[in-house]
Write a protein that holds these residues in place. Structure first.
Motif, PDB file in Angstrom:
ATOM      1  N   GLU A 361       0.848  -1.190   0.000  1.00  0.00           N
ATOM      2  CA  GLU A 361       0.000   0.000   0.000  1.00  0.00           C
ATOM      3  C   GLU A 361       0.882   1.238   0.000  1.00  0.00           C
ATOM      4  OE1 GLU A 361      -2.097   1.018   3.556  1.00  0.00           O
ATOM      5  OE2 GLU A 361      -0.853  -0.284   4.803  1.00  0.00           O
ATOM      6  N   MET A 362       0.437   2.240  -0.725  1.00  0.00           N
ATOM      7  CA  MET A 362       1.193   3.485  -0.771  1.00  0.00           C
ATOM      8  C   MET A 362       0.982   4.258   0.526  1.00  0.00           C
ATOM      9  SD  MET A 362       0.649   6.766  -3.268  1.00  0.00           S
ATOM     10  CE  MET A 362      -0.762   7.351  -2.323  1.00  0.00           C
ATOM     11  N   LEU A 363       2.076   4.683   1.133  1.00  0.00           N
ATOM     12  CA  LEU A 363       2.005   5.538   2.312  1.00  0.00           C
ATOM     13  C   LEU A 363       2.043   7.010   1.929  1.00  0.00           C
ATOM     14  CD1 LEU A 363       4.449   3.635   4.707  1.00  0.00           C
ATOM     15  CD2 LEU A 363       1.951   3.583   4.729  1.00  0.00           C
ATOM     16  N   MET A 364       2.993   7.354   1.065  1.00  0.00           N
ATOM     17  CA  MET A 364       3.111   8.729   0.590  1.00  0.00           C
ATOM     18  C   MET A 364       4.029   8.755  -0.629  1.00  0.00           C
ATOM     19  SD  MET A 364       5.663  10.534   3.404  1.00  0.00           S
ATOM     20  CE  MET A 364       5.853  12.024   2.427  1.00  0.00           C
ATOM     21  N   VAL A 365       3.951   9.847  -1.370  1.00  0.00           N
ATOM     22  CA  VAL A 365       4.810  10.067  -2.535  1.00  0.00           C
ATOM     23  C   VAL A 365       5.530  11.394  -2.351  1.00  0.00           C
ATOM     24  CG1 VAL A 365       4.892  10.415  -5.041  1.00  0.00           C
ATOM     25  CG2 VAL A 365       3.305   8.736  -4.070  1.00  0.00           C
ATOM     26  N   SER A 366       6.820  11.398  -2.565  1.00  0.00           N
ATOM     27  CA  SER A 366       7.595  12.636  -2.534  1.00  0.00           C
ATOM     28  C   SER A 366       8.358  12.754  -3.855  1.00  0.00           C
ATOM     29  CB  SER A 366       8.559  12.656  -1.343  1.00  0.00           C
ATOM     30  OG  SER A 366       9.415  11.530  -1.361  1.00  0.00           O
ATOM     31  N   ARG A 367       8.996  13.879  -4.045  1.00  0.00           N
ATOM     32  CA  ARG A 367       9.728  14.121  -5.283  1.00  0.00           C
ATOM     33  C   ARG A 367      11.081  14.739  -4.964  1.00  0.00           C
ATOM     34  NH1 ARG A 367       4.499  14.405  -5.777  1.00  0.00           N
ATOM     35  NH2 ARG A 367       3.409  13.733  -7.683  1.00  0.00           N
TER      36      ARG A 367
END
Length: 415
Positions: A361-367
């Motif tokens: 499961e995705m927790l968060m996305v950063s760049r």
């Protein structure tokens, strides 16, 4: 007084070294925090890294950690964790030791022989790309399955667009490797126990936080520099609506595009060269999974139909239960960072399932972004700056936290 523009690891370590010399300085950081790309956050009970996932406990890193009082916070990864490459339908061990070189099914016997005989082939040529050099050195199969994915994955780049003289030639020199790269890598892996992979209990951000605390009010946050002016005694630094700040020497420890704007009036030719340096944008997807995978993580062999470049297994690195970090984008897929978090996360989770067989499961996305070391670096060797103006940043030399420490220490000695 010396002025430092930029509060990433380079600027903070430089300030720490100057403090040790008893030299007066001020550090100006445009944002509200220090650390630059080194940025840890707590997410759903886990420490996630929005930038680099780890460092190496080299003597210079350990000395700095002790200097800022973080020794008790250090965590190290188990020695000898394997690295994998996904190729031809499965995860295969990348040969980082002599035993792995013999037993791995990542590359055929002919490629292994080719690698062991790399000392028969010359080093990088002046106008050769990194990809062409690696294929000439090790052969097409070893390049596609091993050296290309690992080297390209490290920089989020395409080795066929990276000139060898800008990247790998410098990397080999910093590593002390001579004509034989393969034997040098094996030697480095044998000695890895002396420089374990490391982080801190609450993530890598502990280091910039400790450095900032040590430097105290010499660090000024939310101070974006608009421009600089040469004076008879040094430099005037223009920060917002504040009165000009006078310094004798000035160090740019900020990204190339910011440095280009700052020096535009005083060094237009250098500004033009800095402004064209390209960075590779990366999407970083932090995932939770019940997969109990043991290793450093994996890269993706060239030619495989995935947008994921690689995945770090934080789960086994630093006992961050269930945490895996995927990287997407880079030089050949830059537009993915413009998509929504849900879209990027869904790709990462789907491909993780295909490759490992486990749901996530995705927790968060950063760049984030990394210097590309491509043809836009052609003019950097002739970069001329006015007297008293210096650069200390990852787009000129030595990427990685340890590399930043070393360059900052060297510049502090010169200053």
């Amino acid at each position: 007084m010396i002025g430092i523009i930029g509060g990433g690891i380079s600027g903070l370590v430089l300030g720490n070294e100057l403090l040790g010399f008893g030299t007066d300085f001020v550090l100006l950081e445009a944002s509200g925090r220090t650390g630059g790309v080194v940025w840890s956050q707590e997410c759903d009970g886990l420490n996630v890294e929005l930038g680099p996932q780890r460092s190496r406990l080299t003597p210079v890193f350990r000395e700095l950690v002790e200097n800022v009082g973080l020794s008790e916070e250090l965590v190290t990864a188990p020695a000898g964790l394997p690295l994998f490459v996904y190729s031809r339908g499965e995860l295969r061990i990348a040969p980082l030791s002599l035993k792995q070189a013999i037993t791995t099914n990542l590359i055929p016997l002919s490629s292994k022989t080719n690698i062991m005989l790399d000392f028969l082939r010359s080093g990088p040529k002046f106008d050769e790309t990194t990809g062409a050099f690696l294929r000439r050195k090790f052969g097409v199969t070893a390049y596609r399955n091993l050296f290309g994915p690992i080297y390209g994955g490290t920089y989020g780049s395409d080795p066929d667009r990276m000139l060898a003289r800008h990247g790998i030639k410098q990397t080999l020199g910093n590593m002390g490797l001579g004509r034989s790269i393969s034997w040098g890598i094996l030697r480095a892996y044998r000695n890895a126990d002396q420089a374990l992979i490391c982080s801190f209990r609450e993530g890598l951000s502990a280091l910039p936080k400790a450095l900032q605390d040590r430097l105290g009010d010499r660090v000024r946050l939310e101070c974006p520099v608009r421009t600089i002016q040469k004076t008879s005694n040094g430099w005037e630094v223009i920060v917002g609506t504040m009165p000009p700040l006078s310094v004798s020497q000035l160090v740019l420890a900020c990204p190339a595009d910011q440095a280009a704007k700052i020096v535009q009036d005083v060094a237009p030719e250098a500004s033009a060269k800095l402004s064209i340096l390209r960075y590779n944008p990366l999407a970083v997807v932090h995932m939770r999974s019940e997969a109990d995978l043991y290793g450093l993580g994996y890269q993706i062999a060239f030619g495989e139909p995935f947008r994921t470049r690689g995945v770090t297994w934080n789960h086994s690195l630093f006992r961050n239960p269930g945490l895996y970090t995927a990287y997407l984008g880079g030089m050949n897929d830059p537009d993915i960072v413009d998509q929504t978090d849900d879209y990027i996360g869904s790709i990462a989770c789907q491909e993780f399932k295909t490759i490992t067989g486990y749901d996530s499961e995705m927790l968060m996305v950063s760049r984030t972004r990394m210097p590309s070391w491509d043809e836009s670096w052609n003019g950097i060797s002739s970069l001329n700056l006015p007297d008293g103006l210096h650069i200390c940043s990852n787009y000129l030399a030595r990427p990685g936290i340890v590399g930043r420490i070393l360059e900052a220490q060297e510049l502090a000695c010169r200053l």
